[in-house]
Design an enzyme around this catalytic site. Structure first.
Site, short mmCIF file in Angstrom:
data_model
loop_
_atom_site.label_atom_id
_atom_site.label_comp_id
_atom_site.label_asym_id
_atom_site.label_seq_id
_atom_site.Cartn_x
_atom_site.Cartn_y
_atom_site.Cartn_z
N HIS A 96 0.81 -1.22 0.00
CA HIS A 96 0.00 0.00 0.00
C HIS A 96 0.85 1.27 0.00
CE1 HIS A 96 0.44 0.01 4.50
NE2 HIS A 96 0.37 1.31 4.32
N ASP A 126 0.11 -7.63 1.64
CA ASP A 126 0.51 -6.22 1.67
C ASP A 126 2.03 -6.09 1.76
OD1 ASP A 126 0.44 -3.50 1.63
OD2 ASP A 126 -0.77 -3.25 3.43
N GLY A 197 3.62 6.33 8.18
CA GLY A 197 5.04 6.55 7.87
C GLY A 197 5.89 5.39 8.34
N ASN A 198 5.42 4.69 9.38
CA ASN A 198 6.09 3.47 9.83
C ASN A 198 5.80 2.30 8.89
OD1 ASN A 198 5.82 4.59 13.08
ND2 ASN A 198 7.69 3.55 12.44
N SER A 199 4.77 2.43 8.07
CA SER A 199 4.37 1.35 7.19
C SER A 199 5.55 0.84 6.37
CB SER A 199 3.27 1.82 6.23
OG SER A 199 2.07 2.06 6.92
#
Length: 275
Positions: A96, A126, A197-199
């Protein structure tokens, strides 16, 4: 439903806490109300009597179409985190994070913007496999050890993107559960302070520095606290194996010093973005 798809009438029960002297007791009022959908997850309610108008916000369950600001992890973002998984320029991030990047994807490595290419994805998990033309020496290996509840973990990444700062940030916590939302066994639940933002960033074992999970999502902070999820390292291993990327040996590793752990994470974790 009424003829207007954004206006509804529904039967409901309102519970009012009433005080009589020192006694507090609930009073149930059954009535029919009119509701108007203002936007996704928010509706305006007008009781059958009086002039009061109320607003009702959906806080559970979360859908996969919520805003990325809610960090549900299923909506495209313009930036996130990635990390090296070998010394040949291969990185892992979330699907994503990169799905709308097209040919504009870049990473920041040693203060330089470097063009990146998505070479494989798994939309269900994901996950995204990314390739850059750099000679990196440091990378994160995946642990062969099964995750355990109360296991000490650390996540590195770029919460808030570069709007907060361009410095790599860390957060520590434990594994809270071995299942994710709706009993998802591909995820772990953690109490890490993860944010948009940690994704795509690594979640590693505090003692060995090996990958435990990939940060992927969390529940809305205005409705919950400390409920965030990561894709298990075993899923990452299968994803890499399927794409013929070798990530060292899948074995246990010795405990390392804090300075060594810091060095591995800082040299392996990168900011990924597109404009």
């Amino acid at each position: 439903p009424t003829q207007n798809k954004n206006k509804f009438k529904y039967e409901c029960r309102t519970i009012i806490m009433a005080r009589v002297d020192k006694v507090i007791a609930p009073i149930n009022v059954e009535q029919s109300m009119q509701a108007t959908i203002l936007k996704d997850g928010l509706m305006q309610i007008r009781p059958a009597y009086g002039n009061d108008v109320f607003k009702s916000e959906r806080i559970w369950p979360l859908s996969l179409n919520d805003s990325d600001d809610d960090f549900t992890g299923a909506v495209s973002a313009a930036s996130g985190t990635a990390f090296f998984v070998d010394d040949k320029g291969h990185l892992i991030s979330n699907y994503h994070v990169v799905k709308d990047a097209k040919d504009k994807l870049k990473i920041v490595y040693k203060n330089k913007e470097i063009k990146a290419e998505v070479i494989a994805t798994d939309k269900q998990l994901d996950l995204a496999l990314i390739k850059v033309d750099v000679k990196n020496k440091s990378y994160i290996t995946t642990s062969g050890k099964k995750p355990e509840k109360l296991q000490d973990i650390i996540a590195s990444g770029y919460p808030g993107g570069k709007h907060l700062s361009d410095d790599l940030k860390f957060t520590s916590g434990i594994i809270s559960s071995l299942k994710g939302l709706k009993d998802n066994t591909a995820h772990i639940q953690t109490d890490l302070a993860l944010n948009p933002g940690n994704s795509g960033g690594p979640i590693v074992d505090k003692e060995t520095g090996q990958l435990v999970a990939v940060a992927v999502s969390g529940l809305r902070k205005d409705a919950t606290e400390g409920i965030n999820f990561g894709i298990k390292s075993s899923q990452v291993k299968d994803f890499l194996d399927s794409n013929r990327v070798k990530n060292s040996k899948w074995s246990l590793k010795r405990s390392i010093k804090r300075t060594e752990l810091l060095s591995i994470l800082e040299e392996s974790t990168v900011y990924i973005f597109f404009k």
